[in-house]
Scaffold this active site. Sequence first.
Site, mmCIF file in Angstrom:
data_model
loop_
_atom_site.group_PDB
_atom_site.id
_atom_site.type_symbol
_atom_site.label_atom_id
_atom_site.label_comp_id
_atom_site.label_asym_id
_atom_site.label_seq_id
_atom_site.Cartn_x
_atom_site.Cartn_y
_atom_site.Cartn_z
ATOM 1 N N ARG A 193 93.415 76.328 126.709
ATOM 2 C CA ARG A 193 93.484 75.880 125.301
ATOM 3 C C ARG A 193 92.131 75.293 124.893
ATOM 4 O O ARG A 193 91.657 75.490 123.781
ATOM 5 C CB ARG A 193 94.605 74.867 125.096
ATOM 6 C CG ARG A 193 94.576 74.225 123.711
ATOM 7 C CD ARG A 193 95.897 73.601 123.268
ATOM 8 N NE ARG A 193 96.580 72.858 124.291
ATOM 9 C CZ ARG A 193 96.187 71.655 124.765
ATOM 10 N NH1 ARG A 193 95.097 71.070 124.306
ATOM 11 N NH2 ARG A 193 96.884 71.042 125.702
ATOM 12 N N ASP A 208 85.672 81.917 102.657
ATOM 13 C CA ASP A 208 86.456 82.952 103.334
ATOM 14 C C ASP A 208 85.682 84.264 103.185
ATOM 15 O O ASP A 208 85.542 84.796 102.086
ATOM 16 C CB ASP A 208 87.848 83.038 102.676
ATOM 17 C CG ASP A 208 88.758 84.037 103.371
ATOM 18 O OD1 ASP A 208 88.250 85.042 103.902
ATOM 19 O OD2 ASP A 208 89.989 83.832 103.356
ATOM 20 N N LYS A 264 91.610 91.656 110.031
ATOM 21 C CA LYS A 264 91.244 92.706 109.078
ATOM 22 C C LYS A 264 90.054 93.529 109.590
ATOM 23 O O LYS A 264 90.126 94.102 110.652
ATOM 24 C CB LYS A 264 90.977 92.062 107.718
ATOM 25 C CG LYS A 264 92.060 91.069 107.284
ATOM 26 C CD LYS A 264 93.348 91.770 106.961
ATOM 27 C CE LYS A 264 94.585 90.899 106.853
ATOM 28 N NZ LYS A 264 94.508 89.520 106.524
HETATM 29 C C1 LIG Z 1 91.223 86.904 102.358
HETATM 30 C C2 LIG Z 1 92.221 86.481 103.395
HETATM 31 N N1 LIG Z 1 92.069 85.284 104.000
HETATM 32 C C3 LIG Z 1 92.948 84.868 104.942
HETATM 33 C C4 LIG Z 1 94.042 85.616 105.302
HETATM 34 C C5 LIG Z 1 94.992 85.098 106.345
HETATM 35 O O1 LIG Z 1 94.749 85.698 107.574
HETATM 36 P P1 LIG Z 1 95.875 85.996 108.710
HETATM 37 O O2 LIG Z 1 96.884 86.911 108.110
HETATM 38 O O3 LIG Z 1 95.092 86.577 109.824
HETATM 39 O O4 LIG Z 1 96.466 84.665 109.054
HETATM 40 C C6 LIG Z 1 94.226 86.866 104.709
HETATM 41 C C7 LIG Z 1 95.378 87.697 105.085
HETATM 42 O O5 LIG Z 1 95.690 88.669 104.456
HETATM 43 C C8 LIG Z 1 93.293 87.303 103.733
HETATM 44 O O6 LIG Z 1 93.436 88.485 103.112
#
Ligand SMILES: Cc1ncc(COP(=O)(O)O)c(C=O)c1O
Length: 399
Positions: free
Chosen positions: A55, A179, A204
């Site tokens: 962890r 993000d 993704k």
């Molecule tokens: C732009 C964006 N940020 C964060 C997330 C969250 O990620 P996760 O599904 O891997 O938890 C997503 C999920 O679709 C996303 O499209």
Amino acid sequence: MRPENDQLETRFIHGSANNRSHHEPATGAVNVPIYLSSTFHQESFDTMGPYDYSRSGNPTRQVLEDTIANLEGGARGLAFSSGMAAISSAFMLLSAGDHVLVSKDVYGGTFRLITEMLGKYNIDHTFVNMTDLNETSRAIQSNTKVIYVESPSNPCLNITDIEGVAKLAKAHGCLTFVDNTFMTPLYQNPLELGADIVLHSATKFLSGHSDIIAGLAVTKNEELGERLAFIQNSFGSILGAQDSYQLIQGIKTLGARLKQSSDSALKIVSHLQEHSLVEEVYYPGLSHHAGHPIHRRQSTGAGALLSFRLADKEAAKAFVEQIRLPVFAVSLGAVESILSYPATMSHAAMPEKERAKRGITDGLLRLSVGLEHPGDLIEDIEQALQAVARTRQKVSVSL
Ligand SMILES: Cc1ncc(COP(=O)(O)O)c(C=O)c1O
């Protein structure tokens, strides 16, 4: 030539600084070993070795964390069990009484975290249209500690001036979180634009094969990195060794995949734009896109994601029912094209009124372009649009 001068595509393959030898020193294996060990034997009674418990740190995860830190140009990379785990952990840097300013069209899961979880810890929030720096500036409060950006945003691909926001944040003593899921380090480096933390849903484009759920965070400096690593270890939402390995492998092909998908996306956008049934196409590579000049300044590509608006829910339904190649699913950024319906998928966590304010109407569809031949995708889209045309003819006849 020094390794840090290598182009991104080279760094995707050769990854972290400690992977520079191109092979694992003990055996010559070209791939990083998957260290399936929760605990590590300590040679000495008095001193601990580099790893004690997975962890807190795992050698496979470490290679991934060093790789993403290297690619984003940050001091420390951290791998989490999901994008949401990375985002939630970053928000845990805040304290009760703090306030966050959030881009109004964030991903639905981030919206849910902010609106339904942070309040429990007495962390307040305001959503703003971050494409407008004046509005953003006016919304900063004396207790604002973080400005949270998604650019391009989800699903209408609005563009925020990351450098402009980071300057505002610095002037007010706030941190900037970005993000970077849609652009990846291939096309955008938020830390270079002044951000303090970059976040990824590595589920993704970074992994790219719809096979793992993973999140990554990179901090600009060591001090923030230490604090976030403490949260990662305390909450324990770490990425396992097997998924870390898989993500390292995915990152190796990111350059080739995302460039190919982005080229195809542009071809599809050109086709959709010409179609009479398509009311609007959202893609930051379009010269008439409102954020195009800023996106060109801060990013080197327009990406593989586009959204388009049909007349209404019936039209969207007819399109989805007829399309053959893209999977109809949540998520994005994979080798297969993924078509989604934001109103009930990525943004289902958002109330209808909030969705409407953000342009997430009933006719909106989002397409993540994969690696199929673009000609096949365009042909498929065309025949699905013909089905939409047939349903609309039926409606007008029955009227
Ligand atoms: C732009 C964006 N940020 C964060 C997330 C969250 O990620 P996760 O599904 O891997 O938890 C997503 C999920 O679709 C996303 O499209």
